[in-house]
Design a protein around this motif. Structure first.
Motif, PDB file in Angstrom:
ATOM      1  N   SER A  12       0.831  -1.210   0.000  1.00  0.00           N
ATOM      2  CA  SER A  12       0.000   0.000   0.000  1.00  0.00           C
ATOM      3  C   SER A  12       0.861   1.253   0.000  1.00  0.00           C
ATOM      4  O   SER A  12       0.561   2.236  -0.678  1.00  0.00           O
ATOM      5  CB  SER A  12      -0.914   0.026   1.230  1.00  0.00           C
ATOM      6  N   LEU A  13       1.949   1.205   0.753  1.00  0.00           N
ATOM      7  CA  LEU A  13       2.857   2.347   0.795  1.00  0.00           C
ATOM      8  C   LEU A  13       3.521   2.575  -0.558  1.00  0.00           C
ATOM      9  O   LEU A  13       3.723   3.720  -0.975  1.00  0.00           O
ATOM     10  CB  LEU A  13       3.922   2.134   1.869  1.00  0.00           C
ATOM     11  N   THR A  15       2.391   2.188  -3.472  1.00  0.00           N
ATOM     12  CA  THR A  15       1.501   2.848  -4.431  1.00  0.00           C
ATOM     13  C   THR A  15       0.934   4.150  -3.891  1.00  0.00           C
ATOM     14  O   THR A  15       0.210   4.844  -4.603  1.00  0.00           O
ATOM     15  CB  THR A  15       0.320   1.920  -4.798  1.00  0.00           C
ATOM     16  N   ARG A  16       1.257   4.445  -2.634  1.00  0.00           N
ATOM     17  CA  ARG A  16       0.708   5.633  -1.963  1.00  0.00           C
ATOM     18  C   ARG A  16      -0.820   5.653  -2.050  1.00  0.00           C
ATOM     19  O   ARG A  16      -1.440   6.704  -2.138  1.00  0.00           O
ATOM     20  CB  ARG A  16       1.279   6.925  -2.521  1.00  0.00           C
ATOM     21  N   ALA A  19      -2.943   7.795   1.708  1.00  0.00           N
ATOM     22  CA  ALA A  19      -2.111   8.942   2.064  1.00  0.00           C
ATOM     23  C   ALA A  19      -1.802   9.003   3.557  1.00  0.00           C
ATOM     24  O   ALA A  19      -0.674   9.238   3.957  1.00  0.00           O
ATOM     25  CB  ALA A  19      -2.782  10.234   1.613  1.00  0.00           C
ATOM     26  N   TYR A  22       0.818   6.469   4.471  1.00  0.00           N
ATOM     27  CA  TYR A  22       2.123   6.868   3.958  1.00  0.00           C
ATOM     28  C   TYR A  22       2.739   7.941   4.857  1.00  0.00           C
ATOM     29  O   TYR A  22       3.915   7.872   5.210  1.00  0.00           O
ATOM     30  CB  TYR A  22       2.009   7.371   2.520  1.00  0.00           C
ATOM     31  N   GLU A  23       1.939   8.926   5.238  1.00  0.00           N
ATOM     32  CA  GLU A  23       2.444  10.012   6.085  1.00  0.00           C
ATOM     33  C   GLU A  23       2.860   9.503   7.461  1.00  0.00           C
ATOM     34  O   GLU A  23       3.864   9.965   8.019  1.00  0.00           O
ATOM     35  CB  GLU A  23       1.400  11.125   6.203  1.00  0.00           C
ATOM     36  N   ARG A  26       6.197   7.726   6.835  1.00  0.00           N
ATOM     37  CA  ARG A  26       7.227   8.710   6.467  1.00  0.00           C
ATOM     38  C   ARG A  26       7.699   9.479   7.702  1.00  0.00           C
ATOM     39  O   ARG A  26       8.896   9.672   7.901  1.00  0.00           O
ATOM     40  CB  ARG A  26       6.693   9.673   5.414  1.00  0.00           C
ATOM     41  N   GLU A  43       8.551   3.045  -3.789  1.00  0.00           N
ATOM     42  CA  GLU A  43       7.515   3.851  -4.429  1.00  0.00           C
ATOM     43  C   GLU A  43       7.305   3.425  -5.882  1.00  0.00           C
ATOM     44  O   GLU A  43       8.223   3.390  -6.685  1.00  0.00           O
ATOM     45  CB  GLU A  43       7.874   5.332  -4.376  1.00  0.00           C
ATOM     46  N   THR A  82      -7.568  -0.721   0.627  1.00  0.00           N
ATOM     47  CA  THR A  82      -6.759  -0.138  -0.423  1.00  0.00           C
ATOM     48  C   THR A  82      -7.440  -0.245  -1.781  1.00  0.00           C
ATOM     49  O   THR A  82      -7.892  -1.300  -2.187  1.00  0.00           O
ATOM     50  CB  THR A  82      -5.382  -0.837  -0.485  1.00  0.00           C
TER      51      THR A  82
END
Length: 110
Positions: A12-13, A15-16, A19, A22-23, A26, A43, A82
């Protein structure tokens, strides 16, 4: 070998698709250049790619080192489908909120 959920999260990360997820990752990796590089390398990579596998292993190490992060990661992933539904609600909410994937028939909220 990382647990299947971490592999799914890594995909999932890559393909972002999510969001907020991902944040979260990150921000967790911000002070770790090796982990940040693994996130960047994955990515756009395919779910079965070596990059996603490396990212899932990096996630596994982060979860083992910080169980609270692991719980937050799992909780975030558990409410996300997702590629299907991604609702984000912020601020004060008054009333009913429904998050659903496939609905057959109607929804009546009284």
């Amino acid at each position: 070998m990382p647990e299947p959920m971490l592999v799914s999260i890594a995909a999932s990360l890559a393909t972002r698709a999510v969001a907020g997820l991902y944040e979260l990752v990150r921000a967790k990796f911000a002070d770790d250049p090796v982990a940040t590089a693994a996130l960047a390398a994955a990515e756009g990579a395919a779910e079965d790619s070596p990059q996603v596998a490396a990212l899932s292993e990096t996630l596994e190490r982060a979860v083992q080192a910080d169980p609270a992060f692991g719980a937050e990661l799992r909780a975030h992933h558990a409410v996300t489908q997702t590629g299907r539904v991604n609702n984000q609600i912020s601020g004060t909410v008054h009333g009913t909120v429904v998050q659903a994937g496939d609905v057959t028939g109607g929804i009546n909220l009284k």
